[in-house]
Design a protein around this motif. Structure first.
Motif, PDB file in Angstrom:
ATOM      1  N   SER A   1      48.835  23.263  82.714  1.00 29.76           N
ATOM      2  CA  SER A   1      50.033  23.932  83.227  1.00 29.76           C
ATOM      3  C   SER A   1      50.010  23.874  84.744  1.00 29.76           C
ATOM      4  O   SER A   1      49.094  24.432  85.381  1.00 29.76           O
TER       5      SER A   1
ATOM      6  N   SER B   1      52.169  25.252  86.761  1.00 31.42           N
ATOM      7  CA  SER B   1      52.490  26.577  87.291  1.00 31.42           C
ATOM      8  C   SER B   1      51.253  27.469  87.321  1.00 31.42           C
ATOM      9  O   SER B   1      50.990  28.161  88.320  1.00 31.42           O
ATOM     10  N   GLU B   2      50.473  27.450  86.239  1.00 28.88           N
ATOM     11  CA  GLU B   2      49.263  28.275  86.196  1.00 28.88           C
ATOM     12  C   GLU B   2      48.209  27.739  87.152  1.00 28.88           C
ATOM     13  O   GLU B   2      47.438  28.518  87.729  1.00 28.88           O
TER      14      GLU B   2
ATOM     15  N   TYR C   1      53.863  32.713  71.726  1.00 28.68           N
ATOM     16  CA  TYR C   1      54.735  31.648  72.220  1.00 28.68           C
ATOM     17  C   TYR C   1      55.658  31.214  71.091  1.00 28.68           C
ATOM     18  O   TYR C   1      55.227  31.028  69.945  1.00 28.68           O
TER      19      TYR C   1
ATOM     20  N   GLU D   1      52.433  21.180  80.357  1.00 28.91           N
ATOM     21  CA  GLU D   1      53.547  21.033  81.296  1.00 28.91           C
ATOM     22  C   GLU D   1      53.478  19.627  81.918  1.00 28.91           C
ATOM     23  O   GLU D   1      52.522  19.309  82.622  1.00 28.91           O
TER      24      GLU D   1
ATOM     25  N   GLY E   1      59.963  26.524  73.869  1.00 30.87           N
ATOM     26  CA  GLY E   1      59.543  27.826  74.366  1.00 30.87           C
ATOM     27  C   GLY E   1      60.475  28.965  74.009  1.00 30.87           C
ATOM     28  O   GLY E   1      60.447  30.018  74.644  1.00 30.87           O
TER      29      GLY E   1
ATOM     30  N   LYS F   1      63.569  28.956  74.501  1.00 28.18           N
ATOM     31  CA  LYS F   1      64.687  28.950  75.446  1.00 28.18           C
ATOM     32  C   LYS F   1      65.666  27.816  75.174  1.00 28.18           C
ATOM     33  O   LYS F   1      66.829  27.901  75.532  1.00 28.18           O
TER      34      LYS F   1
ATOM     35  N   ASN G   1      61.309  23.064  77.283  1.00 23.27           N
ATOM     36  CA  ASN G   1      61.234  24.361  77.948  1.00 23.27           C
ATOM     37  C   ASN G   1      61.514  24.196  79.441  1.00 23.27           C
ATOM     38  O   ASN G   1      60.740  23.548  80.157  1.00 23.27           O
ATOM     39  N   PRO G   2      62.621  24.750  79.954  1.00 23.81           N
ATOM     40  CA  PRO G   2      62.965  24.540  81.371  1.00 23.81           C
ATOM     41  C   PRO G   2      61.915  25.056  82.339  1.00 23.81           C
ATOM     42  O   PRO G   2      61.816  24.551  83.459  1.00 23.81           O
ATOM     43  N   ASP G   3      61.121  26.035  81.933  1.00 25.62           N
ATOM     44  CA  ASP G   3      60.069  26.541  82.807  1.00 25.62           C
ATOM     45  C   ASP G   3      59.018  25.477  83.095  1.00 25.62           C
ATOM     46  O   ASP G   3      58.303  25.555  84.100  1.00 25.62           O
ATOM     47  N   LYS G   4      58.893  24.485  82.183  1.00 28.42           N
ATOM     48  CA  LYS G   4      57.897  23.440  82.347  1.00 28.42           C
ATOM     49  C   LYS G   4      58.448  22.186  82.998  1.00 28.42           C
ATOM     50  O   LYS G   4      57.739  21.192  83.136  1.00 28.42           O
TER      51      LYS G   4
ATOM     52  N   ARG H   1      60.407  22.297  86.035  1.00 32.91           N
ATOM     53  CA  ARG H   1      60.944  22.614  87.353  1.00 32.91           C
ATOM     54  C   ARG H   1      60.530  21.629  88.435  1.00 32.91           C
ATOM     55  O   ARG H   1      61.189  21.536  89.472  1.00 32.91           O
TER      56      ARG H   1
END
Length: 293
Positions: free
Chosen positions: A26, A28-29, A81, A88, A213, A215, A285-288, A290
């Motif tokens: 990930s 982000s993480e 989840y 990601e 996700g 979403k 998943n849009p969070d992944k 960006r």
């Protein structure tokens, strides 16, 4: 004008994100882990910082320990989840091009392929950390022992167990040229609307996993078998005529990126083995996504 100190800090940050991303899957993480490591560094007194001979080694150890904690809680978090979880994806652009975003540079070798990240996700936290630090970043086991609070011999065994698991799961994978050829054949077959053409490029036991996700609408369970996967893909393409797809580097290997109104909507990665598509991974998943726009 960028100073040498700022340049070094940026280079160190890039290195640490590469470490964190390979451990966590990930971006982000990984960013969060690196940010926390820098916070801990600046919380040290000047005397404490002066006593550290190699700051990057200290930071790498701190990031690795943070990742170890994150990995320990990952399975529990993924129980909540929605649907299937995939790593990601990151863009793999030409490393010779100037770019301010380290996400563009994190995927420059096969140690960050989606296939490898998915295989490593089955490893225990300590195994994954030992494998990444030794096999990917060539850290000696006496340094890894400081991170894992285990003996060098124990760390060597952890890395060996992880290596055997990775090699077993990666057996038979194609080279980059063959990978690119099959991805292009898959894209052409998908665009043709022919179930037979799609089936011809898929392994009989092919698996398709999609990650929305909760979403974005996605299959809650893996789609298995060439006929089912071909029909699933055919259904997607028939309903998504407004999407523009292009073949682009995904984690260092050819993949397909779909855009809607110039915004990335989905990233598709592949595992090619035995001259056919063995795995299809669709990240929605849009969070992944960006870092793709």
């Amino acid at each position: 004008m960028t100073t040498q100190t700022e340049h070094d800090a940026a280079a160190d940050r890039d290195h640490l994100i590469r470490v964190g991303y390979r451990m966590l899957g990930s971006y982000s993480e990984a960013e969060d882990a690196v940010q926390e490591a820098f916070v801990r560094w600046y919380r040290l007194s000047e005397r404490e910082r002066a006593a550290i001979d190699v700051p990057l080694a200290w930071m790498t150890r701190v990031v690795s320990r943070i990742c170890l904690d994150v990995l320990g809680s990952a399975r529990a978090r993924r129980e909540h989840y929605v649907g299937q979880w995939l790593p990601e994806p990151v863009p793999g652009r030409d490393s010779s091009l100037p770019t301010p975003d380290p996400a563009d540079r994190v995927a420059q070798d096969d140690s960050v392929s989606l296939a490898l990240l998915i295989v490593m996700d089955a490893l225990g936290p300590a195994e994954r950390v030992a494998f990444v630090l030794h096999d990917v970043f060539a850290l000696p086991f006496d340094q890894i022992a400081l991170t894992l609070d285990r003996s060098p011999a124990a760390c060597r065994q952890l890395a060996s167990t992880a290596r055997k698991h990775v090699r077993k799961r990666h057996a038979g994978e194609s080279d980059p040229v063959e990978h690119d050829r099959l991805v292009r054949a898959f894209a052409a077959a998908s665009g043709s609307g022919s179930i037979a053409a799609l089936t011809a490029v898929l392994a009989p036991e092919v698996s398709l996993v999609s990650d929305g996700g909760g979403k974005i609408s996605a299959a809650r369970n893996p789609v298995l078998g060439s006929d089912r996967v071909a029909r699933f893909i055919r259904g997607i393409t028939a309903k998504s005529t407004e999407l523009d797809g292009s073949i682009e580097p995904v984690n260092g290997a050819s993949g397909i990126v779909f855009r809607r109104d110039d915004t990335v909507f989905a990233v598709v990665g592949f595992r090619i083995a035995g001259g056919v598509v063995a795995n299809v991974w669709i990240v929605l998943n849009p969070d992944k996504l960006r870092h793709w726009d």
